[in-house]
Scaffold this active site. Structure first.
Site, PDB file in Angstrom:
ATOM      1  N   PRO A   1       0.846  -1.206   0.000  1.00  0.00           N
ATOM      2  CA  PRO A   1       0.000   0.000   0.000  1.00  0.00           C
ATOM      3  C   PRO A   1       0.877   1.250   0.000  1.00  0.00           C
ATOM      4  O   PRO A   1       1.405   1.644   1.031  1.00  0.00           O
ATOM      5  CB  PRO A   1      -0.813  -0.137   1.298  1.00  0.00           C
ATOM      6  CG  PRO A   1       0.047  -0.969   2.192  1.00  0.00           C
ATOM      7  CD  PRO A   1       0.822  -1.904   1.303  1.00  0.00           C
TER       8      PRO A   1
ATOM      9  N   ASP B   1       5.921   2.376   2.211  1.00  0.00           N
ATOM     10  CA  ASP B   1       5.072   1.216   2.439  1.00  0.00           C
ATOM     11  C   ASP B   1       4.259   1.567   3.679  1.00  0.00           C
ATOM     12  O   ASP B   1       4.773   1.579   4.795  1.00  0.00           O
ATOM     13  CB  ASP B   1       5.939  -0.020   2.682  1.00  0.00           C
ATOM     14  CG  ASP B   1       5.132  -1.272   2.965  1.00  0.00           C
ATOM     15  OD1 ASP B   1       3.929  -1.160   3.274  1.00  0.00           O
ATOM     16  OD2 ASP B   1       5.701  -2.381   2.904  1.00  0.00           O
ATOM     17  N   HIS B   2       2.974   1.859   3.492  1.00  0.00           N
ATOM     18  CA  HIS B   2       2.161   2.403   4.582  1.00  0.00           C
ATOM     19  C   HIS B   2       1.995   1.423   5.736  1.00  0.00           C
ATOM     20  O   HIS B   2       1.639   1.815   6.842  1.00  0.00           O
ATOM     21  CB  HIS B   2       0.796   2.832   4.043  1.00  0.00           C
ATOM     22  CG  HIS B   2       0.105   3.863   4.896  1.00  0.00           C
ATOM     23  ND1 HIS B   2      -0.680   3.525   5.974  1.00  0.00           N
ATOM     24  CD2 HIS B   2       0.118   5.208   4.843  1.00  0.00           C
ATOM     25  CE1 HIS B   2      -1.152   4.629   6.536  1.00  0.00           C
ATOM     26  NE2 HIS B   2      -0.677   5.669   5.875  1.00  0.00           N
ATOM     27  N   ARG B   3       2.260   0.146   5.507  1.00  0.00           N
ATOM     28  CA  ARG B   3       2.207  -0.824   6.601  1.00  0.00           C
ATOM     29  C   ARG B   3       3.320  -0.564   7.606  1.00  0.00           C
ATOM     30  O   ARG B   3       3.167  -0.834   8.806  1.00  0.00           O
ATOM     31  CB  ARG B   3       2.347  -2.256   6.057  1.00  0.00           C
ATOM     32  CG  ARG B   3       1.263  -2.682   5.092  1.00  0.00           C
ATOM     33  CD  ARG B   3       1.611  -4.008   4.426  1.00  0.00           C
ATOM     34  NE  ARG B   3       2.884  -3.936   3.698  1.00  0.00           N
ATOM     35  CZ  ARG B   3       3.434  -4.969   3.059  1.00  0.00           C
ATOM     36  NH1 ARG B   3       2.828  -6.149   3.072  1.00  0.00           N
ATOM     37  NH2 ARG B   3       4.581  -4.831   2.409  1.00  0.00           N
TER      38      ARG B   3
END
Length: 325
Positions: free
Chosen positions: A118, A297-299
């Site tokens: 994401p 990487d939004h995680r």
């Protein structure tokens, strides 16, 4: 009551509600029944005839019940086939250049990245005038060999690498890699730098860049760039890393967003420095400004953390003496 359409082979078949119910009870596919009603509509007697004659196809199996949100995502649709693409162009108007191994690997990794990571993007403008002045001063003071060759020649990109490495040192929660079971927190900032080569690009890595001098970073990049174009880099020189820089400023690109390359959780896209009108203390002024965009990487690195990292980076770019101490 209007007939409800059924479909077979991409075509719609209209059937009366009664015919649909009888077909369902008989376990046959109403879309496979020939209709004799108005405009080919399937009616009661058509279904009865199909049942008694044994000519109808069995109804398709019922779709599985909806899965909870945690179920695996469906596979992404495939692109057009080679033949389908080539049919769009006149024969003789093109040349086929087969993909080499590098291009195939790059395509696979970037596709997987965009499908599984994401992405989140944060941009900031950085004033470069102080950095450019310091760069000139440092290059002018570089020791020279007997042949007059300077010991180093710093580029803006060298200073960007150092600034990002120091920013990751200052914001260690952003110097991470994502795994399904744990967050990998790195002890050093290993900065990969995208280098364009024939057939694709490769990303040699400046290891522990936060600890290295600007001159060391500059000379390593000069060596990496030369050997990358000759395809002489060793795997350990371009595999791994904790982040990356992609600089298209020298091509005149003002702003862009790069694709995260796992196991990295971030990548910094660097645009061209250009003179712009800015406002300082309520008055207009001219400054050399560079736009950078951080893809995350939004995680692993959310918006707030990404903004904190960019703020630290901007601080080193606009106050570059901090990179010398």
């Amino acid at each position: 009551m209007a007939s409800a359409p059924a479909a077979i082979d991409g075509h719609r078949t209209f059937a009366s509600p009664l015919a649909r119910r009888l077909a369902k009870e008989a376990g046959i596919d109403v879309a496979a029944v020939s209709g004799t009603g108005p405009h080919g509509r399937v009616i009661k007697k058509d279904v009865e005839a199909a049942v008694s004659g044994g000519t109808a196809k069995a109804a398709p199996a019922a779709a599985p019940a909806a899965q909870p949100a945690a179920a695996a995502a469906p596979a992404a649709p495939k692109g057009m086939s080679d033949d389908a693409v080539l049919k769009l162009f006149e024969q003789g108007s093109y040349e086929l250049v087969p993909h080499d191994g590098m291009r195939k690997t790059i395509a696979k990794r970037l596709q997987e990245s965009k499908q599984t990571i994401p992405h989140f993007y944060v941009s900031v403008d950085c004033e470069l005038d102080a950095l450019l002045a310091l760069r000139t001063q440092l290059n002018d003071s570089a020791p020279k060999s007997k042949d007059g060759v300077p010991a180093y020649k710093l580029s803006v990109n060298d200073m960007v690498i150092k600034a990002l490495a120091l920013a990751l040192r200052d914001v260690p929660d952003a110097n991470v890699s994502w795994t399904d079971s744990a967050m990998v927190k790195h002890k050093h900032a290993d900065v990969g730098v995208a280098v364009s080569i024939p057939g694709g690009l490769i990303t040699p890595i400046i290891r522990s860049a936060e600890q290295k001098t600007l001159s060391t970073i500059s000379n390593e990049m000069k060596d990496y760039g030369k050997r990358a174009k000759e395809r002489k880099l060793k795997p350990e020189e371009y595999q791994g890393g904790t982040t990356a820089v992609s600089n298209m400023g020298m091509m005149g690109v003002k702003n862009f967003a790069a694709v995260v390359n796992p196991p990295h959780a971030t990548i910094l896209a660097v645009g061209a420095g250009e003179q712009r009108v800015i406002v300082k203390k309520g008055e207009m002024a001219i400054a050399t400004v560079m736009t950078v965009t951080l893809s995350t990487d939004h995680r692993a690195v959310d918006g707030a953390l990404g903004a904190e990292l960019l703020a630290a980076f901007k601080g080193y770019i606009e106050n570059p003496m901090g990179m010398l101490v």
